[in-house]
Design a protein around this motif. Structure first.
Motif, PDB file in Angstrom:
ATOM      1  N   PRO A 165     -35.986  60.135  15.308  1.00  0.00           N
ATOM      2  CA  PRO A 165     -35.245  59.692  14.124  1.00  0.00           C
ATOM      3  C   PRO A 165     -34.763  60.862  13.266  1.00  0.00           C
ATOM      4  O   PRO A 165     -35.482  61.856  13.078  1.00  0.00           O
ATOM      5  CB  PRO A 165     -36.271  58.847  13.361  1.00  0.00           C
ATOM      6  CG  PRO A 165     -37.337  58.514  14.357  1.00  0.00           C
ATOM      7  CD  PRO A 165     -37.377  59.661  15.305  1.00  0.00           C
ATOM      8  N   LEU A 207     -30.178  56.470   6.972  1.00  0.00           N
ATOM      9  CA  LEU A 207     -30.214  56.588   8.428  1.00  0.00           C
ATOM     10  C   LEU A 207     -28.912  57.229   8.897  1.00  0.00           C
ATOM     11  O   LEU A 207     -27.831  56.721   8.601  1.00  0.00           O
ATOM     12  CB  LEU A 207     -30.380  55.205   9.070  1.00  0.00           C
ATOM     13  CG  LEU A 207     -31.643  54.422   8.680  1.00  0.00           C
ATOM     14  CD1 LEU A 207     -31.647  53.064   9.384  1.00  0.00           C
ATOM     15  CD2 LEU A 207     -32.899  55.203   9.039  1.00  0.00           C
ATOM     16  N   CYS A 259     -40.390  57.313  16.784  1.00  0.00           N
ATOM     17  CA  CYS A 259     -39.641  56.273  16.085  1.00  0.00           C
ATOM     18  C   CYS A 259     -39.908  56.401  14.585  1.00  0.00           C
ATOM     19  O   CYS A 259     -40.699  57.243  14.156  1.00  0.00           O
ATOM     20  CB  CYS A 259     -40.038  54.885  16.585  1.00  0.00           C
ATOM     21  SG  CYS A 259     -41.812  54.539  16.425  1.00  0.00           S
ATOM     22  N   LEU A 260     -39.257  55.561  13.800  1.00  0.00           N
ATOM     23  CA  LEU A 260     -39.518  55.528  12.365  1.00  0.00           C
ATOM     24  C   LEU A 260     -40.956  55.081  12.118  1.00  0.00           C
ATOM     25  O   LEU A 260     -41.518  54.322  12.915  1.00  0.00           O
ATOM     26  CB  LEU A 260     -38.551  54.572  11.678  1.00  0.00           C
ATOM     27  CG  LEU A 260     -37.074  54.988  11.653  1.00  0.00           C
ATOM     28  CD1 LEU A 260     -36.201  53.818  11.202  1.00  0.00           C
ATOM     29  CD2 LEU A 260     -36.858  56.199  10.756  1.00  0.00           C
ATOM     30  N   HIS A 265     -32.818  58.489  17.202  1.00  0.00           N
ATOM     31  CA  HIS A 265     -33.503  57.302  17.716  1.00  0.00           C
ATOM     32  C   HIS A 265     -33.405  56.116  16.766  1.00  0.00           C
ATOM     33  O   HIS A 265     -33.534  54.955  17.189  1.00  0.00           O
ATOM     34  CB  HIS A 265     -34.975  57.633  17.972  1.00  0.00           C
ATOM     35  CG  HIS A 265     -35.682  56.641  18.844  1.00  0.00           C
ATOM     36  ND1 HIS A 265     -36.315  55.535  18.340  1.00  0.00           N
ATOM     37  CD2 HIS A 265     -35.829  56.576  20.189  1.00  0.00           C
ATOM     38  CE1 HIS A 265     -36.856  54.845  19.328  1.00  0.00           C
ATOM     39  NE2 HIS A 265     -36.565  55.445  20.458  1.00  0.00           N
ATOM     40  N   GLU A 266     -33.171  56.389  15.478  1.00  0.00           N
ATOM     41  CA  GLU A 266     -33.088  55.293  14.515  1.00  0.00           C
ATOM     42  C   GLU A 266     -31.974  54.302  14.870  1.00  0.00           C
ATOM     43  O   GLU A 266     -32.078  53.109  14.583  1.00  0.00           O
ATOM     44  CB  GLU A 266     -32.899  55.827  13.089  1.00  0.00           C
ATOM     45  CG  GLU A 266     -31.543  56.453  12.779  1.00  0.00           C
ATOM     46  CD  GLU A 266     -31.380  57.847  13.327  1.00  0.00           C
ATOM     47  OE1 GLU A 266     -30.282  58.407  13.170  1.00  0.00           O
ATOM     48  OE2 GLU A 266     -32.345  58.377  13.903  1.00  0.00           O
TER      49      GLU A 266
END
Length: 328
Positions: A205, A170, A231-232, A175-176
């Motif tokens: 992400p 990451l 998102c993830l 966004h993560e």
């Protein structure tokens, strides 16, 4: 190696949750961890509990990740899609420059500023001879092919998505970071996190791997086309690489040189004044420590040396006093 044998079974500070490792199980755990490339957050917390000699929770692991102390990763259980490429400087990134002349667009506004003319000449779209002949350009446009990350860096990703599998790190640039923050707040009974970035381009992400490849995660929409993911993936799992735990352990074992020679009060004040001057040049308002700390944290992350916002804010709060002391 994740040397769990370095933990003494009879450590006086061991609490019940840690002492359960003192019956010889640590030998088996050491061997098992040496075979693994990554651990779940829960397993990482148990390992850190032994390393620190005190209880470490899942929330602590996420906080260490948010503060830049521990690299967090994501395991794509069923794979994911992303647009990938290297991170390059803005000057090296692929770009497109378009312009028209008065003949092509007679209604356009004539004339360009010096920066625009320089960009056109550097792109070999206008020659010195053209300028000497008095050519006039209108409707100038230029853009970079890639994702602007800030600090003059660009993620120069490919046009097509590729399959991502296994474990990726990451970056905490997109966004993560908000997703990890939301998990942390949920585990600690905190408030809901505003799941949006001020910069829309980074509201998705971004993951990376050690070879320098960065990827923006994509998802399939109703029309079966891929778009930047919100998102993830729901079937992904946040994990911790064993190499990241080794890195943290190595840093903790290094002697603290600052403890041998603490910064003197006068030197600290001088550094704070220098920081204030540099912040002013960068148009960062240090009179508002919280907002300035967030901006500096983001910049430090782009440099690969993240400093937590709350740490930065604690230092920025002393700038006014330092400046006043130097002015007296």
């Amino acid at each position: 190696m994740l040397d769990l044998l370095s933990v003494f079974a009879s450590h006086p500070s061991c609490n019940p949750s840690i002492s359960r490792w003192s019956n010889g199980e640590n030998v088996r755990v050491k061997k098992l961890h040496d075979l693994k490339q990554w651990l779940t957050v829960a397993d990482a917390a148990r390992y850190l509990s032994i390393l620190f000699g005190e209880d470490v929770t899942d929330a602590d692991v996420f906080r260490l990740g948010l503060d830049g102390q521990l690299r967090l990763s994501v395991y794509f259980v069923n794979g994911a899609r992303g647009r990938c490429g290297p991170v390059v400087s803005g000057s090296d990134a692929k770009s497109t420059i378009e312009w028209t002349t008065p003949k092509q667009d007679p209604e356009g506004t004539h004339g360009l500023d010096e920066d625009a003319v320089r960009a056109l000449t550097e792109a070999n779209l206008i020659s010195e001879a053209d300028l000497a002949d008095g050519i006039t350009v209108v409707n100038f446009a230029a853009w970079v092919h890639g994702l602007l990350l800030g600090d003059g860096k660009v993620l120069e990703y490919a046009e097509k998505t590729v399959l991502l599998d296994g474990v990726w790190d990451l970056t905490m640039l997109g966004h993560e970071r908000l997703e990890v923050e939301q998990i942390y707040q949920s585990l600690t009974g905190g408030p809901e996190v505003d799941m949006s970035f001020q910069d829309g381009q980074l509201d998705h992400p971004i993951v990376s791997r050690e070879d320098g490849t960065y990827c923006q995660i994509h998802e399939r929409n109703a029309s079966a086309h891929y778009r930047p993911a919100a998102c993830l993936p729901v079937d992904s799992v946040i994990v911790v690489r064993t190499s990241a735990l080794r890195d943290l352990e190595a840093r903790l074992s290094e002697p603290d040189q600052r403890a041998d020679k603490p910064i003197a009060r006068r030197e600290r004040a001088t550094l704070l004044v220098m920081i204030a001057a540099l912040a002013q040049l960068a148009k960062i308002d240090v009179s508002k420590p919280s907002g300035a700390a967030t901006a500096i944290e983001h910049q430090s992350a782009l440099m690969g040396a993240r400093v937590a916002a709350r740490t930065i804010e604690n230092h920025l709060k002393h700038i006014a006093e330092a400046i006043e002391g130097r002015s007296a």
